[in-house]
Design an enzyme around this catalytic site. Structure first.
Site, mmCIF file in Angstrom:
data_model
loop_
_atom_site.group_PDB
_atom_site.id
_atom_site.type_symbol
_atom_site.label_atom_id
_atom_site.label_comp_id
_atom_site.label_asym_id
_atom_site.label_seq_id
_atom_site.Cartn_x
_atom_site.Cartn_y
_atom_site.Cartn_z
ATOM 1 N N GLU A 36 0.863 -1.195 0.000
ATOM 2 C CA GLU A 36 0.000 0.000 0.000
ATOM 3 C C GLU A 36 0.897 1.241 0.000
ATOM 4 O OE1 GLU A 36 -3.375 0.990 -0.199
ATOM 5 O OE2 GLU A 36 -2.303 2.899 -0.163
ATOM 6 N N LEU A 40 -3.604 2.330 4.881
ATOM 7 C CA LEU A 40 -4.493 1.173 4.809
ATOM 8 C C LEU A 40 -5.944 1.660 4.850
ATOM 9 C CD1 LEU A 40 -2.744 -1.284 7.289
ATOM 10 C CD2 LEU A 40 -2.870 -1.501 4.796
ATOM 11 N N GLY A 185 -23.509 13.993 -9.320
ATOM 12 C CA GLY A 185 -23.538 12.563 -9.005
ATOM 13 C C GLY A 185 -23.643 12.425 -7.496
ATOM 14 N N HIS A 444 -43.613 -2.738 14.571
ATOM 15 C CA HIS A 444 -44.327 -1.468 14.587
ATOM 16 C C HIS A 444 -43.870 -0.631 15.768
ATOM 17 C CE1 HIS A 444 -47.639 1.272 13.945
ATOM 18 N NE2 HIS A 444 -47.951 1.186 15.238
HETATM 19 P P1 FAD Z 1 -20.705 10.715 -11.315
HETATM 20 O O1 FAD Z 1 -21.805 9.951 -10.680
HETATM 21 O O2 FAD Z 1 -20.014 10.189 -12.484
HETATM 22 O O3 FAD Z 1 -21.241 12.178 -11.539
HETATM 23 C C1 FAD Z 1 -20.469 13.203 -12.126
HETATM 24 C C2 FAD Z 1 -21.396 14.146 -12.803
HETATM 25 O O4 FAD Z 1 -20.630 15.249 -13.251
HETATM 26 C C3 FAD Z 1 -22.083 13.545 -14.021
HETATM 27 O O5 FAD Z 1 -23.472 13.573 -13.818
HETATM 28 C C4 FAD Z 1 -21.610 14.467 -15.175
HETATM 29 O O6 FAD Z 1 -22.660 14.732 -16.073
HETATM 30 C C5 FAD Z 1 -21.183 15.723 -14.445
HETATM 31 N N1 FAD Z 1 -20.158 16.505 -15.132
HETATM 32 C C6 FAD Z 1 -18.987 16.079 -15.629
HETATM 33 N N2 FAD Z 1 -18.306 17.116 -16.189
HETATM 34 C C7 FAD Z 1 -19.051 18.233 -16.004
HETATM 35 C C8 FAD Z 1 -18.879 19.609 -16.332
HETATM 36 N N3 FAD Z 1 -17.777 20.086 -16.949
HETATM 37 N N4 FAD Z 1 -19.860 20.483 -16.003
HETATM 38 C C9 FAD Z 1 -20.976 20.037 -15.369
HETATM 39 N N5 FAD Z 1 -21.185 18.742 -15.025
HETATM 40 C C10 FAD Z 1 -20.234 17.836 -15.334
HETATM 41 N N6 FAD Z 1 -21.064 5.889 -13.692
HETATM 42 C C11 FAD Z 1 -20.833 5.709 -14.997
HETATM 43 O O7 FAD Z 1 -20.165 6.540 -15.621
HETATM 44 N N7 FAD Z 1 -21.310 4.606 -15.650
HETATM 45 C C12 FAD Z 1 -22.049 3.656 -15.011
HETATM 46 O O8 FAD Z 1 -22.474 2.675 -15.620
HETATM 47 C C13 FAD Z 1 -22.337 3.836 -13.626
HETATM 48 N N8 FAD Z 1 -23.056 2.924 -12.940
HETATM 49 C C14 FAD Z 1 -23.307 3.121 -11.637
HETATM 50 C C15 FAD Z 1 -24.091 2.207 -10.949
HETATM 51 C C16 FAD Z 1 -24.372 2.389 -9.614
HETATM 52 C C17 FAD Z 1 -25.231 1.376 -8.911
HETATM 53 C C18 FAD Z 1 -23.857 3.530 -8.929
HETATM 54 C C19 FAD Z 1 -24.155 3.783 -7.495
HETATM 55 C C20 FAD Z 1 -23.072 4.443 -9.605
HETATM 56 C C21 FAD Z 1 -22.794 4.270 -10.951
HETATM 57 N N9 FAD Z 1 -22.033 5.185 -11.653
HETATM 58 C C22 FAD Z 1 -21.810 5.002 -12.986
HETATM 59 C C23 FAD Z 1 -21.436 6.346 -10.963
HETATM 60 C C24 FAD Z 1 -20.000 6.027 -10.576
HETATM 61 O O9 FAD Z 1 -19.918 5.046 -9.608
HETATM 62 C C25 FAD Z 1 -19.389 7.338 -10.185
HETATM 63 O O10 FAD Z 1 -18.796 7.843 -11.365
HETATM 64 C C26 FAD Z 1 -18.278 7.343 -9.189
HETATM 65 O O11 FAD Z 1 -18.518 6.471 -8.111
HETATM 66 C C27 FAD Z 1 -18.014 8.768 -8.668
HETATM 67 O O12 FAD Z 1 -19.168 9.496 -8.432
HETATM 68 P P2 FAD Z 1 -19.278 11.040 -8.756
HETATM 69 O O13 FAD Z 1 -20.412 11.520 -7.953
HETATM 70 O O14 FAD Z 1 -17.987 11.762 -8.600
HETATM 71 O O15 FAD Z 1 -19.504 11.052 -10.297
HETATM 72 P P1 FAD Z 2 -9.462 2.027 -3.161
HETATM 73 O O1 FAD Z 2 -10.250 2.191 -1.921
HETATM 74 O O2 FAD Z 2 -9.316 3.194 -4.074
HETATM 75 O O3 FAD Z 2 -8.033 1.518 -2.694
HETATM 76 C C1 FAD Z 2 -6.973 1.334 -3.569
HETATM 77 C C2 FAD Z 2 -5.684 1.457 -2.787
HETATM 78 O O4 FAD Z 2 -4.598 1.063 -3.631
HETATM 79 C C3 FAD Z 2 -5.366 2.872 -2.341
HETATM 80 O O5 FAD Z 2 -5.155 2.884 -0.942
HETATM 81 C C4 FAD Z 2 -4.100 3.242 -3.105
HETATM 82 O O6 FAD Z 2 -3.222 4.047 -2.338
HETATM 83 C C5 FAD Z 2 -3.492 1.875 -3.369
HETATM 84 N N1 FAD Z 2 -2.633 1.809 -4.556
HETATM 85 C C6 FAD Z 2 -2.969 2.120 -5.834
HETATM 86 N N2 FAD Z 2 -1.934 1.880 -6.653
HETATM 87 C C7 FAD Z 2 -0.943 1.385 -5.884
HETATM 88 C C8 FAD Z 2 0.388 0.945 -6.163
HETATM 89 N N3 FAD Z 2 0.887 0.935 -7.399
HETATM 90 N N4 FAD Z 2 1.152 0.525 -5.133
HETATM 91 C C9 FAD Z 2 0.672 0.532 -3.869
HETATM 92 N N5 FAD Z 2 -0.578 0.928 -3.547
HETATM 93 C C10 FAD Z 2 -1.361 1.342 -4.539
HETATM 94 N N6 FAD Z 2 -18.571 3.607 -1.688
HETATM 95 C C11 FAD Z 2 -19.562 3.044 -0.987
HETATM 96 O O7 FAD Z 2 -19.796 1.840 -1.147
HETATM 97 N N7 FAD Z 2 -20.312 3.757 -0.104
HETATM 98 C C12 FAD Z 2 -20.104 5.084 0.107
HETATM 99 O O8 FAD Z 2 -20.787 5.701 0.919
HETATM 100 C C13 FAD Z 2 -19.071 5.712 -0.617
HETATM 101 N N8 FAD Z 2 -18.803 7.025 -0.442
HETATM 102 C C14 FAD Z 2 -17.764 7.588 -1.110
HETATM 103 C C15 FAD Z 2 -17.496 8.946 -0.892
HETATM 104 C C16 FAD Z 2 -16.442 9.546 -1.529
HETATM 105 C C17 FAD Z 2 -16.153 11.021 -1.269
HETATM 106 C C18 FAD Z 2 -15.615 8.797 -2.417
HETATM 107 C C19 FAD Z 2 -14.440 9.437 -3.099
HETATM 108 C C20 FAD Z 2 -15.876 7.460 -2.640
HETATM 109 C C21 FAD Z 2 -16.952 6.842 -1.993
HETATM 110 N N9 FAD Z 2 -17.265 5.491 -2.197
HETATM 111 C C22 FAD Z 2 -18.301 4.929 -1.520
HETATM 112 C C23 FAD Z 2 -16.502 4.655 -3.149
HETATM 113 C C24 FAD Z 2 -15.483 3.770 -2.418
HETATM 114 O O9 FAD Z 2 -14.591 4.594 -1.717
HETATM 115 C C25 FAD Z 2 -14.753 2.899 -3.421
HETATM 116 O O10 FAD Z 2 -15.674 2.161 -4.193
HETATM 117 C C26 FAD Z 2 -13.816 1.908 -2.719
HETATM 118 O O11 FAD Z 2 -12.861 2.577 -1.918
HETATM 119 C C27 FAD Z 2 -13.099 1.017 -3.736
HETATM 120 O O12 FAD Z 2 -12.233 0.138 -3.092
HETATM 121 P P2 FAD Z 2 -10.937 -0.442 -3.808
HETATM 122 O O13 FAD Z 2 -10.310 -1.360 -2.818
HETATM 123 O O14 FAD Z 2 -11.272 -0.939 -5.153
HETATM 124 O O15 FAD Z 2 -9.997 0.834 -4.065
#
Ligand code: FAD
Ligand code: FAD
Length: 465
Positions: A36, A40, A185, A444
């Protein structure tokens, strides 16, 4: 250079996917090394799920106190609340530290060796890690890629200065007076609403036609109503173009082409997340990809033998519980079990105010898949518990097959409905039918009774008292 380390399993990335896999592998007796580069717990524990929910809790408490200061329907009066944001962030950091220590201790108990540093792949069995004490080479029979995801940076709004990602937004020690959020989003809305509740003037800019475009429109309407009541400025069909020349405002192209400047002290860009696939030698493996993600099969195997991948780096939905479920499964597969990642549904929750939950298919998705459906919807305005908590917005909806009443999806929007999501997932995994929900005694008074009432409505039965 230290002598090469050998292991049965090398896990790259200690987020929810990687640490769950490593712990399970250790429990199963596989000699495991976890690398990592940061802390962690990964994104979820350090800068994602956990800290965001802590901030949302602070915002909800503050908002409730502010509501009481204005006078509540049930006669409670209080003075206006004050927030020490620095103390709130310290409290949040304390929770993260506790959970970090918990993950470290579980890894230790499972005899997982942990290396701190950036792993760089040399081939499908070997990686090099630059640690504080020097370069370490590791050779392993199996390699598990769990490198996660990172915020998308917009070319017009590079991170730095007042343009921040969710990571910085979760550690602000001074309240921005005016916050512009790019992207409606779940991440943008969870954090944007929290700051609005804490008293910031918040504008949300979304390129799509509506907020939460990936979610069912009926579920998102109560969230939009709440945003408007909080005085948030919601601009949909609008694109963020960059900062104004003097840096004081966010330039936004409105539908129709006109441009507007939104004065902002901070601009939170939450325009999606992208998988971490660069900068650690992944290209040397030449794995098959699925768009920007690493392609995996149902066992989380990549296109190279004994190289596996889980979590956000493998695609949507990018959620912690998916990463963890894949992590536990892949450890068992590597240990020799016959397993596949084949859930009936992966719950999705948006922790806005009100919360939104979706598990399985919405009515539109079920119909698009060719199903004839029965839908039952029950409002919290007719639910005793919701009324006694002075919060009657939202509803529960059930979707079932018309012929045999098998549940296809359950959704809800309302205060605290995130706690209904596990029951929804259980019902779908167990193959429950509408009649099973109706026949189960629901305690309930709880909001959960709305699930039973929605199922009754889907069956055409009258609701019970
Ligand atoms: P997002 O949910 O990706 O939202 C970002 C938003 O920013 C979008 O609505 C986009 O239109 C808007 N945006 C981007 N650029 C601009 C700009 N310049 N000006 C104004 N608005 C802008 N994401 C996918 O892309 N594909 C999927 O199939 C998909 N499936 C999902 C399924 C589930 C069940 C869930 C919970 C999420 C899914 N998502 C999907 C969302 C995805 O997980 C998120 O992209 C990611 O976790 C980060 O969330 P976010 O809120 O940052 O971004
Ligand atoms: P990550 O959690 O991204 O972990 C990857 C790890 O790999 C990191 O610690 C990174 O440092 C390490 N790593 C990467 N490359 C290397 C390398 N080359 N060598 C060593 N280490 C490396 N999900 C939910 O289900 N519920 C929520 O409420 C929710 N809220 C969220 C809110 C925010 C603001 C954000 C940003 C995300 C949220 N998510 C939520 C999404 C969730 O955090 C991710 O889906 C989840 O952390 C994915 O787990 P992962 O193990 O795939 O990757």
């Amino acid at each position: 250079m230290a002598e090469a380390m050998t292991a049965r399993l090398l896990v790259i990335g200690g987020g929810p996917g990687g640490y769950t896999a490593a712990i399970r592998a250790g429990q199963l007796g596989l000699d495991t090394v976890l690398v990592e580069r940061g802390r962690l717990g990964g994104t979820c524990l350090n800068v994602g799920c956990i800290p965001s929910k802590a901030l949302i809790h602070v915002a909800a408490e503050f908002g409730r106190a502010a509501d009481h200061a204005r006078g509540s329907a049930f006669g409670l009066r209080a003075g206006p609340p004050e927030l020490d944001l620095r103390q709130a962030v310290e409290w949040k950091d304390g929770i993260v530290d506790r959970l970090n220590a918990g993950v470290a201790s579980l890894l230790k108990q499972s005899r997982v060796r942990i290396l701190h540093g950036q792993a760089v792949l040399l081939d499908g069995k070997t990686c090099r890690v630059e640690t504080d004490t020097g370069t370490q080479t590791i050779r392993a029979e199996h390699v598990l890629l769990a490198t996660g995801s990172e915020p998308v940076e917009l070319a017009a709004l590079p991170f730095g200065g007042k343009v921040i990602s969710s990571t910085e937004a979760l550690s602000l020690t001074e309240m921005p007076k005016r916050l512009a959020v790019v992207g409606a989003g779940y991440i943008g809305l969870e954090l944007g609403m929290a700051f609005a509740r804490l008293g910031a003037e918040v504008a949300v800019v979304e390129a799509a036609e509506r907020i939460l475009p990936a979610w069912d429109a009926d579920l998102t309407r109560p969230v939009l109503r709440r945003m408007e009541r909080l005085g948030m400025d919601v601009l949909t069909g609008a694109e963020a173009r960059g900062l104004s020349a003097d840096g004081t405002a966010l330039r936004v192209a409105l539908p129709g082409g006109a441009e507007r400047g939104i004065a902002a002290d901070a601009v939170l860009v939450a325009a999606g997340r992208r998988p971490c696939t660069r900068g650690f030698g992944l290209e040397t493996l030449d794995l098959a990809m699925a768009g920007p993600f690493i392609r995996v099969d149902a066992r989380c195997a990549t296109s190279m033998r004994n190289v596996w991948a889980i979590g956000d780096v493998t695609g949507e939905p990018m959620l912690a519980h998916r990463a963890m479920a894949q992590g536990g499964m892949v450890a068992e597969v590597i240990a020799g079990a016959r397993r596949a990642f084949d859930p009936v549904a992966i719950p999705a929750i948006c922790f806005t105010e009100p919360e939104v939950v979706s598990v399985g298919a919405s009515p539109a998705e079920a119909r698009a898949a060719g199903q004839e459906v029965r839908v039952g919807q029950f409002p919290f305005s007719a639910n005793g518990r919701a009324l006694t908590e002075d919060d009657d917005g939202g509803f529960v909806r059930v979707v079932a097959r018309a012929d045999n009443h098998l549940l296809l999806g359950l959704q809800a929007v309302g205060a605290g409905v995130s706690e209904l999501a596990s029951g929804f997932a259980l019902a779908l995994e167990m193959g429950a039918r509408l009649d099973d929900i109706v026949g189960t005694i629901h305690p309930h008074p709880t909001r959960g009774e709305a699930v039973q009432d929605a199922a009754r409505k889907a069956l055409g039965q009258a609701p019970h008292g």
